[in-house]
Write an enzyme that holds these catalytic residues in place. Structure first.
Site, PDB file in Angstrom:
ATOM      1  N   THR A 154       0.845  -1.188   0.000  1.00 33.62           N
ATOM      2  CA  THR A 154       0.000   0.000   0.000  1.00 33.62           C
ATOM      3  C   THR A 154       0.883   1.241   0.000  1.00 33.62           C
ATOM      4  O   THR A 154       2.106   1.156   0.121  1.00 33.62           O
ATOM      5  CB  THR A 154      -0.910   0.040   1.247  1.00 33.62           C
ATOM      6  OG1 THR A 154      -0.084   0.116   2.408  1.00 33.62           O
ATOM      7  CG2 THR A 154      -1.785  -1.186   1.318  1.00 33.62           C
ATOM      8  N   ASP A 155       0.234   2.405  -0.124  1.00 32.78           N
ATOM      9  CA  ASP A 155       0.983   3.648   0.005  1.00 32.78           C
ATOM     10  C   ASP A 155       1.199   3.936   1.492  1.00 32.78           C
ATOM     11  O   ASP A 155       0.859   3.130   2.344  1.00 32.78           O
ATOM     12  CB  ASP A 155       0.264   4.791  -0.715  1.00 32.78           C
ATOM     13  CG  ASP A 155      -1.115   5.059  -0.136  1.00 32.78           C
ATOM     14  OD1 ASP A 155      -1.495   4.377   0.830  1.00 32.78           O
ATOM     15  OD2 ASP A 155      -1.793   5.948  -0.650  1.00 32.78           O
ATOM     16  N   LYS A 156       1.755   5.108   1.805  1.00 30.65           N
ATOM     17  CA  LYS A 156       2.101   5.384   3.197  1.00 30.65           C
ATOM     18  C   LYS A 156       0.886   5.510   4.107  1.00 30.65           C
ATOM     19  O   LYS A 156       0.995   5.384   5.309  1.00 30.65           O
ATOM     20  CB  LYS A 156       2.960   6.641   3.291  1.00 30.65           C
ATOM     21  CG  LYS A 156       2.267   7.903   2.842  1.00 30.65           C
ATOM     22  CD  LYS A 156       3.202   9.074   2.913  1.00 30.65           C
ATOM     23  CE  LYS A 156       2.482  10.342   2.441  1.00 30.65           C
ATOM     24  NZ  LYS A 156       3.362  11.482   2.518  1.00 30.65           N
ATOM     25  N   THR A 157      -0.280   5.758   3.544  1.00 34.90           N
ATOM     26  CA  THR A 157      -1.488   5.845   4.370  1.00 34.90           C
ATOM     27  C   THR A 157      -2.149   4.493   4.551  1.00 34.90           C
ATOM     28  O   THR A 157      -3.101   4.372   5.298  1.00 34.90           O
ATOM     29  CB  THR A 157      -2.506   6.809   3.739  1.00 34.90           C
ATOM     30  OG1 THR A 157      -2.921   6.294   2.467  1.00 34.90           O
ATOM     31  CG2 THR A 157      -1.924   8.187   3.575  1.00 34.90           C
TER      32      THR A 157
END
Length: 169
Positions: A154-157
């Site tokens: 996933t992305d950083k969030t």
């Protein structure tokens, strides 16, 4: 320069900012429009396609096969009833309606009515299980795909939004 999203808290220092977009045109607005399937947003870069999941492809194939087998059995039941009733036992032609009703009953019984419900319930239980593990599931068929996953990038969030993954070196 740097972008500050609404709701950002400054821990230390001071600064000036310029509002460049609000509402549906802001970053948060575009994310919200995508999450809630709004047609208001203009930036449609998600590339979503309406492909059926492998499970539903297999279910469609099984339903077609069951339908063909049920139709074949209904035709055989009607033909057998006509041969036995009319030719062998010499019954009246008025019984053809009864033979047709038996054939239609065979066809109706051959179709499994509970199959779509059972699949939907299984996916709903999977969705609830994933929700307990802090995974928001928007579509039930995502449970089928995510149930087979061993690693999720996933992305950083921690958000998967595009339903596609591209790895670059």
């Amino acid at each position: 320069g740097d972008v500050i999203l609404s709701g950002t808290t400054a821990v230390q220092g001071s600064g000036k900012m310029v509002v460049i977009s609000v509402g549906i045109n802001s970053v948060a607005g575009r994310i919200q429009a995508r999450v809630y399937d709004s047609s208001d947003h203009q930036d449609d870069t998600l590339g979503e396609t309406e492909e059926e999941s492998p499970l539903f492809v297999k279910l469609d194939l099984i339903a077609k096969q069951i339908g063909l087998i049920g139709t074949f059995c209904a035709v055989v039941a009607f033909a057998a009833s006509c041969i036995i009733g009319l030719a062998i036992e010499g019954e009246d032609v008025d019984n053809l309606i009864d033979y047709l009703i038996v054939a239609i009953t065979v066809l109706a019984v051959a179709v499994p009515e509970g199959l779509p419900l059972a699949v939907t319930l299984a996916l709903a239980f999977s969705s609830n299980k994933m929700m307990k593990e802090q995974n928001l599931v928007k579509h039930l068929d995502a449970c089928e795909t995510m149930g087979c996953a061993t690693t999720i990038c996933t992305d950083k969030t921690g958000t998967l939004t595009a339903n596609q993954m591209t790895a670059r070196a």
